[in-house]
Write a protein that holds these residues in place. Structure first.
Motif, PDB file in Angstrom:
ATOM      1  N   SER A  65       0.809  -1.221   0.000  1.00 50.65           N
ATOM      2  CA  SER A  65       0.000   0.000   0.000  1.00 50.65           C
ATOM      3  C   SER A  65       0.841   1.270   0.000  1.00 50.65           C
ATOM      4  O   SER A  65       1.556   1.539   0.969  1.00 50.65           O
ATOM      5  CB  SER A  65      -0.922   0.022   1.221  1.00 50.65           C
ATOM      6  N   GLN A 119       0.432   4.275   1.044  1.00 46.50           N
ATOM      7  CA  GLN A 119      -0.586   4.894   1.892  1.00 46.50           C
ATOM      8  C   GLN A 119      -0.824   6.367   1.564  1.00 46.50           C
ATOM      9  O   GLN A 119       0.114   7.135   1.395  1.00 46.50           O
ATOM     10  CB  GLN A 119      -0.175   4.750   3.357  1.00 46.50           C
ATOM     11  N   ALA A 161      -8.216   1.496  -8.432  1.00 42.80           N
ATOM     12  CA  ALA A 161      -9.198   0.501  -8.000  1.00 42.80           C
ATOM     13  C   ALA A 161      -8.604  -0.404  -6.938  1.00 42.80           C
ATOM     14  O   ALA A 161      -7.374  -0.525  -6.824  1.00 42.80           O
ATOM     15  CB  ALA A 161      -9.667  -0.336  -9.188  1.00 42.80           C
ATOM     16  N   ARG A 162      -9.475  -1.049  -6.143  1.00 42.65           N
ATOM     17  CA  ARG A 162      -9.007  -1.973  -5.118  1.00 42.65           C
ATOM     18  C   ARG A 162      -8.215  -3.125  -5.727  1.00 42.65           C
ATOM     19  O   ARG A 162      -7.276  -3.648  -5.130  1.00 42.65           O
ATOM     20  CB  ARG A 162     -10.198  -2.515  -4.322  1.00 42.65           C
ATOM     21  N   LEU A 192      -4.468  -3.057  -5.512  1.00 39.27           N
ATOM     22  CA  LEU A 192      -3.885  -3.511  -4.255  1.00 39.27           C
ATOM     23  C   LEU A 192      -3.893  -5.027  -4.150  1.00 39.27           C
ATOM     24  O   LEU A 192      -2.904  -5.643  -3.731  1.00 39.27           O
ATOM     25  CB  LEU A 192      -4.652  -2.912  -3.074  1.00 39.27           C
ATOM     26  N   GLU A 193      -5.021  -5.642  -4.518  1.00 36.07           N
ATOM     27  CA  GLU A 193      -5.142  -7.091  -4.400  1.00 36.07           C
ATOM     28  C   GLU A 193      -4.154  -7.805  -5.318  1.00 36.07           C
ATOM     29  O   GLU A 193      -3.543  -8.806  -4.932  1.00 36.07           O
ATOM     30  CB  GLU A 193      -6.580  -7.508  -4.714  1.00 36.07           C
TER      31      GLU A 193
END
Length: 211
Positions: free
Chosen positions: A137, A139, A145-146, A149-150
């Motif tokens: 991350s 930060q 989009a999520r 990260l995934e």
């Protein structure tokens, strides 16, 4: 519902000057132990307040990881918004909102960065997935989009599957060197008890504040 009509009485107990210890850390540790024993949700959660270069305050929830006479410790990505703001202005406030016990603790002070050894010791104690999450991350940065990260998490998990996760160069921690601690205990009829400890050269002064 009309928010202005929502209220309740605070009846769990009071706080008296004669029962206060000389050092605020002793009372904080007692209250923290009681918050844990009461099984409050996230008793170590604290609201961390910082200010940007325009004077705009920001707040967020962070978990306290250690406290002693030297200060309150938490960890973060050093590229995060809060870390960037603290680099410009080291003054900080912490708020522990223990609503279930009708208590609050407000801390003010300034931060100093933890040493690499201190950070490494804590980082190595974290679950491996949390260590990987620190790598994934960026930060406070904007992401599309999520899934970004995934996908990065799965990539890094495979990369470190057969070995230790190294400490990211951009991950660290702060120690809050505290100079005031205020304890708030809810009271009946809005007559709450508030006591403010302020650091002095030879110890601490204690004052009762009006609610």
């Amino acid at each position: 519902m009309e928010l202005a009509h929502y209220r309740r009485e605070y009846l769990q107990g009071g706080l008296r000057r004669k029962s206060l210890p000389d050092n605020p850390l002793a009372l904080f540790e007692t209250w923290m132990q009681q918050a844990v024993a009461a099984e409050l949700g996230d008793p170590t959660a604290m609201v961390v307040g910082t200010v940007d270069d325009r004077g705009q305050p920001y707040q967020r929830i962070v978990l306290l990881k250690h406290v002693d006479e030297q200060g309150f410790i938490f960890y973060t990505n050093m590229g995060s918004r809060k870390a960037s703001q603290l680099a410009q202005n080291p003054r900080i406030s912490l708020l522990f909102p223990w609503h279930g016990l009708e208590r609050q603790v407000h801390v003010t002070g300034q931060v100093e960065r933890l040493s690499t050894l201190e950070v490494m010791k804590y980082f190595s104690s974290r679950p491996k997935d949390s260590q990987i999450g620190a790598w994934v991350s960026p930060q406070s940065s904007r992401i599309s989009a999520r899934g970004v990260l995934e996908g990065k998490f799965l990539e890094m998990k495979q990369k470190f599957a057969n070995g230790e996760v190294p400490l990211p160069s951009f991950w660290g921690g702060f120690r809050v060197k505290f100079d005031s601690v205020e304890f708030w205990q809810g009271g009946a009829n809005r007559l709450h008890d508030r006591f403010l400890y302020q650091r002095e050269q030879d110890g601490w002064s204690v004052d009762r504040l009006a609610p």
